[in-house]
Design an enzyme around this catalytic site. Structure first.
Site, PDB file in Angstrom:
ATOM      1  CE  LYS A  13      -3.141   2.970   0.351  1.00  0.00           C
ATOM      2  NZ  LYS A  13      -4.296   3.242  -0.463  1.00  0.00           N
ATOM      3  CB  CYS A  47      -3.387   8.844  -0.132  1.00  0.00           C
ATOM      4  SG  CYS A  47      -5.090   8.742   0.390  1.00  0.00           S
TER       5      CYS A  47
HETATM    6  N1  SAJ Z   1      -2.348  14.315  -9.380  1.00  0.00           N
HETATM    7  C1  SAJ Z   1      -1.511  14.945 -10.305  1.00  0.00           C
HETATM    8  N2  SAJ Z   1      -1.240  14.286 -11.474  1.00  0.00           N
HETATM    9  C2  SAJ Z   1      -1.765  13.034 -11.749  1.00  0.00           C
HETATM   10  C3  SAJ Z   1      -2.608  12.408 -10.774  1.00  0.00           C
HETATM   11  C4  SAJ Z   1      -2.889  13.081  -9.601  1.00  0.00           C
HETATM   12  O1  SAJ Z   1      -1.025  16.062 -10.097  1.00  0.00           O
HETATM   13  O2  SAJ Z   1      -1.498  12.514 -12.830  1.00  0.00           O
HETATM   14  C5  SAJ Z   1      -2.649  15.010  -8.109  1.00  0.00           C
HETATM   15  C6  SAJ Z   1      -4.157  15.223  -7.900  1.00  0.00           C
HETATM   16  O3  SAJ Z   1      -4.550  16.449  -8.464  1.00  0.00           O
HETATM   17  C7  SAJ Z   1      -4.261  15.239  -6.383  1.00  0.00           C
HETATM   18  C8  SAJ Z   1      -3.165  14.270  -5.952  1.00  0.00           C
HETATM   19  O4  SAJ Z   1      -2.259  14.152  -7.057  1.00  0.00           O
HETATM   20  O5  SAJ Z   1      -3.987  16.524  -5.864  1.00  0.00           O
HETATM   21  C9  SAJ Z   1      -3.664  12.881  -5.580  1.00  0.00           C
HETATM   22  O6  SAJ Z   1      -4.491  12.452  -6.591  1.00  0.00           O
HETATM   23  P1  SAJ Z   1      -4.911  10.894  -6.733  1.00  0.00           P
HETATM   24  O7  SAJ Z   1      -5.595  10.781  -8.033  1.00  0.00           O
HETATM   25  O8  SAJ Z   1      -3.755  10.026  -6.500  1.00  0.00           O
HETATM   26  O9  SAJ Z   1      -5.995  10.735  -5.585  1.00  0.00           O
HETATM   27  P2  SAJ Z   1      -5.904  10.025  -4.148  1.00  0.00           P
HETATM   28  O10 SAJ Z   1      -4.729  10.490  -3.422  1.00  0.00           O
HETATM   29  O11 SAJ Z   1      -7.230  10.198  -3.527  1.00  0.00           O
HETATM   30  O12 SAJ Z   1      -5.810   8.474  -4.524  1.00  0.00           O
HETATM   31  C10 SAJ Z   1      -4.658   7.702  -4.330  1.00  0.00           C
HETATM   32  C11 SAJ Z   1      -4.817   6.475  -5.232  1.00  0.00           C
HETATM   33  N3  SAJ Z   1      -3.606   5.712  -5.225  1.00  0.00           N
HETATM   34  C12 SAJ Z   1      -3.156   5.140  -6.346  1.00  0.00           C
HETATM   35  O13 SAJ Z   1      -3.728   5.215  -7.411  1.00  0.00           O
HETATM   36  C13 SAJ Z   1      -1.875   4.355  -6.218  1.00  0.00           C
HETATM   37  C14 SAJ Z   1      -5.994   5.633  -4.733  1.00  0.00           C
HETATM   38  O14 SAJ Z   1      -6.060   4.422  -5.450  1.00  0.00           O
HETATM   39  C15 SAJ Z   1      -5.797   5.310  -3.253  1.00  0.00           C
HETATM   40  O15 SAJ Z   1      -6.869   4.578  -2.758  1.00  0.00           O
HETATM   41  C16 SAJ Z   1      -5.691   6.614  -2.480  1.00  0.00           C
HETATM   42  O16 SAJ Z   1      -4.558   7.335  -2.948  1.00  0.00           O
HETATM   43  C17 SAJ Z   1      -5.507   6.263  -0.987  1.00  0.00           C
HETATM   44  O17 SAJ Z   1      -6.512   6.337  -0.278  1.00  0.00           O
HETATM   45  O18 SAJ Z   1      -4.424   5.827  -0.637  1.00  0.00           O
END
Ligand code: SAJ
Length: 471
Positions: free
Chosen positions: A232, A290
Site C-alpha cells: 500500500k 494519501c
Molecule cells: N495528481 C496529479 N497528477 C496526476 C494524478 C494526480 O497532479 O497525474 C494530483 C491530484 O490532483 C491530487 C493528488 O495528485 O492533488 C492525488 O491524486 P490521486 O488521483 O492520486 O488521488 P488520491 O490520493 O485520492 O488516490 C490515491 C490512489 N492511489 C493510487 O492510485 C496508487 C488511490 O487508489 C488510493 O486509494 C488513495 O490514494 C488512498 O486512499 O491511498
C-alpha cells in the site's frame, strides 16, 4: 498455524456481526457494503460523538450521507441498509464485544515528515477501544495506511495489553489496506483487488472471509501483514514518483519553450510488447491524505523493521525527492503568477487573485492537504488580495470559501486554477474577462483545463504548467 485460534474460530462459526471504526471516506462505504451483503447480519459504524464529527451519527442513522462531493450511489446504499436495519451508527464502543470482526479506517497523518514522526494518536485511541471491548476470536483489521511493521508491532502490542489476550491465539489480526479514491468510493471497494495480510495464516483466512463477499470484479490477494503494508505505501509512493517525473518534465518543457502535452503524446505513442509506461499528469501540486504522506510511511518502515538498507551513500531517497518536487508545484504557480503580473506592469500590492478550486481533486469536496493552501499563503505574504471559490468545499479552517463565482471573479487581476472542476471548464474567456473588468487579466492554469489560444485571443496573459509554447 495456531491450532488454538483455528479451533476458537471454528467454534465461533462464520462472521455475522461487523464493527467499522471511523465514519469517513473509507469507513462509510466499507460499512454499507458489508451491511448490504447477505453474508452478514448487522454492521455497526462506530463514530466518536465529538464536536467536529458527532453530527455524522444521526445523519447516517437517518440514511443520509455526510460526504458532500459526488459519490455515485452512496446515499441510496446508506438509506437501503438503514431501512433494512442492517446498519447502525453509534458512539457506544462497548458494542464491539458483539462483533466477530472489527475494521479500523482512521486517518494516519504525519506530525513531522522531515523526522518521519507520524501522528498515530487517533489510530492508537481506536485500537485501544477495540482492545478494551473485543471478545475472544474477534478478527481485527487495520484498513488505514500504516508504516510497515505497525500491524505486527504497535497494533498487536496495544491489543494484547488492553485485552489480556494473545494475537494469533485468542484473536485474529490483519491489515487490508483501503484503495479508495473520492468520487469512486463504492466502485473502488468492489472492483479493485484487495490485498489481505494476516499476522498468520489463520488470520489471513479469516480476513479473506470478511472481504470476499463485498468484491464484485476485484479479487483477494492474500499475503503477510507486512507485505500488505509495504504494498500500500509503495503503490502510493510510486504514483507520487510518477507525478513528480511528469512535473519535472513539465518544468523542463517550460524552460525549453515547448508543450509538455505534445511530448507526452509523443512518449505515449511508443507501444508494443514489453513497453510499460505510465506518464501521469503535471499540475499545480499533489494534495490529499494519501500521496502526501505514504512515502514517509514507507521510508519509516525501514527503521520500524530495523532493516539494513544498502543504498548510495549520502544520496537522498528518490521517493522523498519526488515529494519535494510535487510540493514545489504550488510555488511554481506563484512564480508564474508574479512573472505574468510583472509582464503587465502590475504591482503585487494592488492586485487581487481569484483561486478556482480549493479541493485537492476535481469534482470532490475533499480539501485535505490542498496544494492551493501554500499558493494562497505565498500570495498573502506578497501582499496580494486572495479570494477562493469552490463549488463543493463548504468550509475550511481559516479560509473563506466563496460559492458565488461572480463575486469571486469581480475585479480579479489573476485567475488561478487549482482544481479542474467540470464547472470551470464551461467558463468562456468573455465571461471571466467581463467579471474581472481587466484589460489584460492573468490566467494561470494549474490543471490544463482551458484552451490557451482562446484566452490569449481575448487579451489574457496565459500561463500553464508545462506550456512552454504559450507561457
Ligand atoms: N495528481 C496529479 N497528477 C496526476 C494524478 C494526480 O497532479 O497525474 C494530483 C491530484 O490532483 C491530487 C493528488 O495528485 O492533488 C492525488 O491524486 P490521486 O488521483 O492520486 O488521488 P488520491 O490520493 O485520492 O488516490 C490515491 C490512489 N492511489 C493510487 O492510485 C496508487 C488511490 O487508489 C488510493 O486509494 C488513495 O490514494 C488512498 O486512499 O491511498
Amino acid at each position: 498455524m495456531s491450532e488454538k485460534l483455528k479451533s476458537i474460530l471454528d467454534k465461533k462459526g462464520p462472521i455475522r456481526k461487523i464493527g467499522v471504526i471511523g465514519m469517513g471516506y473509507v469507513g462509510i462505504p466499507a460499512a454499507v457494503l458489508f451491511a448490504d451483503s447477505d453474508k452478514f447480519d448487522l454492521v455497526y459504524g462506530f463514530q466518536r460523538d465529538s464536536k467536529t464529527s458527532g453530527y455524522k451519527i444521526d445523519m447516517l442513522n437517518r440514511g443520509e450521507s455526510p460526504l458532500k462531493g459526488e459519490e455515485p450511489g452512496l446515499e441510496d446504499f446508506i438509506k437501503k441498509v438503514v431501512q433494512a436495519n442492517k446498519f447502525r451508527c453509534t458512539s457506544d464502543f462497548s458494542k464491539i464485544s458483539e462483533c466477530d470482526a472489527v475494521t479500523l479506517a482512521i486517518q494516519t497523518p504525519f506530525k513531522d515528515p522531515k523526522d518521519l514522526i507520524p501522528d498515530f494518536s487517533a489510530l492508537i485511541e481506536g485500537i485501544r477501544l477495540v482492545g478494551q471491548n473485543m471478545s475472544e476470536g474477534t478478527l481485527v483489521v487495520l484498513e488505514s495506511t500504516i508504516t510497515p511493521g505497525t500491524t505486527n508491532g504497535m497494533a498487536r502490542q496495544i491489543l494484547e495489553e488492553e485485552s489480556g489476550m494473545k494475537a494469533g491465539e485468542d484473536f485474529a489480526l490483519a491489515h487490508a489496506p483501503e484503495r479508495v479514491m473520492v468520487g469512486r468510493l463504492l466502485q473502488n471497494i468492489r472492483e479493485h483487488d484487495r490485498c489481505v495480510g494476516g499476522i498468520d495464516d489463520v488470520s489471513t483466512q479469516r480476513a479473506v472471509e470478511l472481504y470476499s463477499p463485498v468484491l464484485t470484479k476485484g479479487k483477494i490477494i492474500p499475503m503477510t501483514a507486512t507485505a500488505a503494508e509495504v504494498t500500500k505505501t509503495a503503490e502510493n509512493t510510486f504514483r507520487d514518483l510518477q507525478i513528480a517525473a511528469a512535473n519535472q518534465l513539465a518544468l523542463y518543457c517550460e524552460a525549453m519553450g515547448i508543450n509538455f502535452y505534445d511530448v507526452r503524446a509523443g512518449i505515449d505513442s511508443l507501444k508494443g510488447e514489453g513497453i510499460t509506461r505510465a506518464i501521469l499528469w503535471p499540475g499545480a501540486g499533489v494534495g490529499g491524505h494519501c500521496l502526501t504522506k505514504d512515502t514517509y510511511h514507507l521510508e519509516r518502515g525501514i527503521k520500524t523493521l530495523e532493516g539494513k538498507l544498502d543504498y548510495p551513500e549520502g544520496k537522498e531517497s528518490i521517493f522523498v525527492l519526488a515529494r519535494q518536487v510535487n510540493d514545489f508545484m504550488p510555488r511554481h504557480m506563484f512564480n508564474l503568477t508574479l512573472d505574468a503580473l510583472a509582464s503587465v506592469g502590475k504591482k503585487t500590492c494592488d492586485s487581487k487573485v481569484a483561486i478556482l478550486g480549493w479541493a485537492f481533486l476535481k469534482n470532490s469536496d475533499d480539501a485535505r492537504n490542498t496544494p492551493a493552501e501554500l499558493y494562497r499563503d505565498l500570495m498573502l505574504e506578497a501582499g496580494i488580495l486572495v479570494d477562493v471559490h469552490d463549488p463543493y468545499v463548504l468550509d475550511y479552517p481559516g479560509v473563506e470559501i466563496g460559492h458565488d463565482i461572480n463575486s469571486i471573479l469581480k475585479n480579479a487581476d489573476v485567475i488561478a486554477i487549482f482544481a479542474g472542476h467540470d464547472a470551470y471548464v464551461e467558463y468562456s474567456p468573455e465571461f471571466i474577462k467581463g467579471l474581472s473588468g481587466q484589460e489584460h487579466p492573468v490566467i494561470v492554469d494549474g490543471r490544463n483545463i482551458i484552451e490557451p489560444d482562446a484566452f490569449i485571443k481575448a487579451g489574457f496573459i496565459y500561463k500553464g504548467i508545462g506550456r512552454g509554447d504559450k507561457n
